[in-house]
Design an enzyme around this catalytic site. Structure first.
Site, PDB file in Angstrom:
ATOM      1  N   SER A  92       0.859  -1.195   0.000  1.00 27.26           N
ATOM      2  CA  SER A  92       0.000   0.000   0.000  1.00 27.26           C
ATOM      3  C   SER A  92       0.887   1.235   0.000  1.00 27.26           C
ATOM      4  O   SER A  92       2.025   1.186   0.485  1.00 27.26           O
ATOM      5  CB  SER A  92      -0.846   0.019   1.274  1.00 27.26           C
ATOM      6  OG  SER A  92      -1.442   1.290   1.448  1.00 27.26           O
ATOM      7  N   TYR A 119      -1.516  -0.901  10.452  1.00 30.12           N
ATOM      8  CA  TYR A 119      -1.763  -1.373   9.075  1.00 30.12           C
ATOM      9  C   TYR A 119      -0.549  -1.010   8.222  1.00 30.12           C
ATOM     10  O   TYR A 119       0.019  -1.851   7.515  1.00 30.12           O
ATOM     11  CB  TYR A 119      -3.032  -0.713   8.531  1.00 30.12           C
ATOM     12  CG  TYR A 119      -3.294  -0.955   7.056  1.00 30.12           C
ATOM     13  CD1 TYR A 119      -3.892  -2.130   6.623  1.00 30.12           C
ATOM     14  CD2 TYR A 119      -2.949   0.012   6.096  1.00 30.12           C
ATOM     15  CE1 TYR A 119      -4.141  -2.344   5.265  1.00 30.12           C
ATOM     16  CE2 TYR A 119      -3.197  -0.200   4.750  1.00 30.12           C
ATOM     17  CZ  TYR A 119      -3.796  -1.381   4.342  1.00 30.12           C
ATOM     18  OH  TYR A 119      -4.031  -1.581   2.996  1.00 30.12           O
TER      19      TYR A 119
END
Ligand code: NAP
Length: 263
Positions: A144, A158
């Site tokens: 990401s 995350y």
């Protein structure tokens, strides 16, 4: 430039919806036999039905990616059926928005076990099989843009797991390199999948308007004016990284994020 995966076997983990479903669809469109894996037969079965109705060759599998044995069992099934393992995409992931100080041990371990260990399990098991089979395969992990640098606004643990995926991709690339097995990653920006809808849910819970929050998120994170990306944009990058056109690319994490991260 055309991408031809005819005769190839691909396994996509985290393929029951969103980015993973788009990756499975694109790789099937390019001609591969695709094994779509998720945590339930129902969810992977729905994608199998959809893709079969388009005329593609698809099998539905069940695996929790945090469990090495379950990941390996899916790869073994694909190899038993077809005698091959050419492409593996480790796309399964979860998000948790707790702040750095508030996140519980359970939440942090959940993120690590699925996002980081899941990709690790897929890489380790796939490389071993590809070496045994003598196949010069391609592996792609989903990281990401948040894995590139920490953001003040949430995503703390995350992002930590997604940064780990970038490092993992390099470590696995070294392991695969002597066997001409390529390992790369994609770093998506913001895709309005079920995952992002869950993030918007949290904004709505704190009194914000859903659509305004979406527009605001795009404005905050994505420099490119064309704004929202589609899951297919990520799938196209993954297909490229799985193709012969990426034969000399390994250990790389490709930002496909509208400029959200430029490092
Ligand atoms: P999504 O719609 O929530 O899909 C997540 C996928 O992962 C589903 O297929 C889900 O399948 C699977 N999954 C979750 N936990 C799993 C587990 N323990 N074992 C096996 N499969 C599991 O999310 P998405 O937005 O498409 O995200 C896909 C990937 O892109 C994730 O790695 C995510 O972190 C990354 N990403 C997304 C964005 C974004 O903006 N959406 C941005 C950057 C990166 P089941 O629930 O059916 O098992």
């Amino acid at each position: 430039m055309t991408i031809d995966f005819k005769g190839k076997t691909a396994v996509i983990f985290g393929a029951s919806r969103g980015i993973g479903e788009a990756i499975a669809t694109t790789i099937a469109q390019c001609g591969a036999k695709v094994y779509v894996a998720a945590r339930s037969e129902k969810s992977s079965g729905q994608v199998k039905e959809k893709l079969e109705s388009l005329g593609y060759e698809v099998e539905a599998c069940v695996a929790d990616v945090s469990d090495y044995e379950q990941v390996d069992a899916v790869l073994c099934r694909a190899i038993e059926d077809t005698g091959r393992l050419d492409i593996v995409v480790n796309n399964a992931g979860i998000v948790c928005l707790s702040s750095f100080l508030d996140a519980t041990q359970e939440e942090i371990h959940g993120l690590i076990n699925i996002n980081l260990m899941g990709a690790n399990n897929g890489c380790q098991a796939a490389i071993k099989h590809m070496i045994d089979l003598g196949i010069e395969g391609k592996i792609v992990n989903t990281s990401s843009f948040v894995g590139r640098h920490a953001l003040e606004a949430g995503f703390s643990h995350y992002g930590m797991t997604k940064a780990g995926v970038i490092y993992l991709t390099q470590a696995a690339a070294y392991a695969g390199a002597p066997h001409n097995i390529n390992v790369n990653a994609v770093c998506p920006g913001i895709i309005r999948s079920a995952m992002w809808e869950s993030i918007l849910d949290s904004y709505v819970e704190s009194g914000l308007d859903r659509e305004e929050s979406w527009k605001e998120s795009l404005k905050t994170f994505i420099p490119l004016a064309r704004g929202d990306q589609k899951a297919e944009d990520i799938a196209n990058a993954v297909a490229f990284l799985c193709s012969e056109y990426a034969d000399h690319i390994t250990g790389q994490s490709l930002n496909v994020d509208g400029g959200a991260a430029m490092n």
